[in-house]
Design an enzyme around this catalytic site. Sequence first.
Site, PDB file in Angstrom:
ATOM      1  N   LYS A  94       0.699  -1.291  -0.051  1.00  0.00           N
ATOM      2  CA  LYS A  94      -0.163  -0.052  -0.092  1.00  0.00           C
ATOM      3  C   LYS A  94       0.857   1.356  -0.036  1.00  0.00           C
ATOM      4  O   LYS A  94       0.674   2.111  -0.876  1.00  0.00           O
ATOM      5  CB  LYS A  94      -0.935   0.091   1.298  1.00  0.00           C
ATOM      6  N   ARG A 138      -8.628   0.631   9.538  1.00  0.00           N
ATOM      7  CA  ARG A 138      -8.479  -0.731   9.982  1.00  0.00           C
ATOM      8  C   ARG A 138      -9.486  -1.465  10.346  1.00  0.00           C
ATOM      9  O   ARG A 138      -9.120  -2.911  10.500  1.00  0.00           O
ATOM     10  CB  ARG A 138      -7.003  -0.753  10.675  1.00  0.00           C
ATOM     11  N   ARG A 182      11.303  -7.190   3.085  1.00  0.00           N
ATOM     12  CA  ARG A 182      11.300  -5.718   3.332  1.00  0.00           C
ATOM     13  C   ARG A 182      12.532  -5.046   4.327  1.00  0.00           C
ATOM     14  O   ARG A 182      12.596  -5.650   5.199  1.00  0.00           O
ATOM     15  CB  ARG A 182       9.760  -5.671   4.078  1.00  0.00           C
ATOM     16  N   ARG A 212      11.884  -4.104  10.084  1.00  0.00           N
ATOM     17  CA  ARG A 212      11.063  -3.410  11.195  1.00  0.00           C
ATOM     18  C   ARG A 212      10.809  -4.554  11.952  1.00  0.00           C
ATOM     19  O   ARG A 212      10.682  -5.801  11.753  1.00  0.00           O
ATOM     20  CB  ARG A 212       9.661  -3.186  10.432  1.00  0.00           C
ATOM     21  N   ARG A 240      -0.153 -10.545  12.424  1.00  0.00           N
ATOM     22  CA  ARG A 240      -0.674  -9.283  11.570  1.00  0.00           C
ATOM     23  C   ARG A 240      -1.793  -9.977  10.664  1.00  0.00           C
ATOM     24  O   ARG A 240      -2.802  -8.927  10.512  1.00  0.00           O
ATOM     25  CB  ARG A 240       0.319  -8.417  11.032  1.00  0.00           C
TER      26      ARG A 240
HETATM   27  P1  AMP Z   1       1.392  -0.133   9.039  1.00  0.00           P
HETATM   28  O1  AMP Z   1       2.737   0.400   8.903  1.00  0.00           O
HETATM   29  O2  AMP Z   1       0.341   0.497   8.368  1.00  0.00           O
HETATM   30  O3  AMP Z   1       1.670  -1.876   8.656  1.00  0.00           O
HETATM   31  O4  AMP Z   1       1.141  -0.275  10.554  1.00  0.00           O
HETATM   32  C1  AMP Z   1       1.985  -0.952  11.815  1.00  0.00           C
HETATM   33  C2  AMP Z   1       1.072  -1.090  12.910  1.00  0.00           C
HETATM   34  O5  AMP Z   1       0.799   0.186  13.499  1.00  0.00           O
HETATM   35  C3  AMP Z   1      -0.137  -1.833  12.937  1.00  0.00           C
HETATM   36  O6  AMP Z   1       0.350  -3.084  12.923  1.00  0.00           O
HETATM   37  C4  AMP Z   1      -0.650  -1.730  13.939  1.00  0.00           C
HETATM   38  O7  AMP Z   1      -0.479  -1.832  15.221  1.00  0.00           O
HETATM   39  C5  AMP Z   1      -0.619  -0.119  14.023  1.00  0.00           C
HETATM   40  N1  AMP Z   1      -1.539   0.752  13.147  1.00  0.00           N
HETATM   41  C6  AMP Z   1      -1.384   1.588  12.135  1.00  0.00           C
HETATM   42  N2  AMP Z   1      -2.510   2.218  11.581  1.00  0.00           N
HETATM   43  C7  AMP Z   1      -3.439   1.513  12.601  1.00  0.00           C
HETATM   44  C8  AMP Z   1      -4.786   1.714  12.538  1.00  0.00           C
HETATM   45  N3  AMP Z   1      -5.572   2.543  11.578  1.00  0.00           N
HETATM   46  N4  AMP Z   1      -5.591   1.345  13.291  1.00  0.00           N
HETATM   47  C9  AMP Z   1      -4.869   0.626  14.609  1.00  0.00           C
HETATM   48  N5  AMP Z   1      -3.602   0.301  14.620  1.00  0.00           N
HETATM   49  C10 AMP Z   1      -2.855   0.733  13.542  1.00  0.00           C
END
Ligand code: AMP
Length: 214
Positions: free
Chosen positions: A13, A88, A127, A160, A171
């Site tokens: 994304k 989410r 990644r 990460r 996840r």
């Molecule tokens: P991402 O970089 O989008 O994969 O987000 C990494 C982590 O941040 C996720 O696994 C969640 O723990 C947290 N996170 C990011 N966006 C959200 C959201 N909209 N709602 C809840 N947790 C989030």
Amino acid sequence: MKIIMLGAPGAGKGTYAKGIVEKYKIPTISTGDIFRQNIKEGTELGKKAKGYMDAGELVPDELVCDLVVDRLEKDDCKNGYILDGFPRTIPQAEALTAALKEKGTGIDFALDIEMEDQAIIDRMAGRRVCAKCGETYHAVNIPPKAEGICDKCGGNLEIRDDDQPETVKKRLGVYHEQTAPLIEYYRTQGILHEVDGNLGLKGVNNKIYEILGE
Ligand code: AMP
């Protein structure tokens, strides 16, 4: 143009959002990036979010919704934006719909980047992210010019914390349970567009531009 990027973690994304930013000159709001920045800066929000993130769980809705709605008020969002990683959950989507409706507006496109879990697990193993500026790479698909070094700022590239294989599986489980229902939510709203995430960087970008138009 207001866009939501849907799709499992690791479907790309953020990478595809970068192409949209360049072409359509609208900002990306990534909640994951906002949390990671807050963790780096040691803020209260960062401290609260870190435990959930490291465990591969979602940060509670109440820590996310106001943050995003406030961010959308900023000047750079007046011509539109791309939401990457938000909403989410269904309550987050409902909060967003309600906040936008209050302003007489709404999301124009929800792009769902579709990929099988196994392809995502394979992709996430490669990644890499710059520890300094946050730029993302992929050991095979989007390699840096010099191994382990960021092209942009010379920082070290790392895996990460939440890209470790066990956390990735967790996840993905959270995604299927809590985030995938958004696909039907936006289909019902008539703005869902499905994009095959296996078409490669150029193929996916072209498909997205076809959907968004010139
Ligand atoms: P991402 O970089 O989008 O994969 O987000 C990494 C982590 O941040 C996720 O696994 C969640 O723990 C947290 N996170 C990011 N966006 C959200 C959201 N909209 N709602 C809840 N947790 C989030």
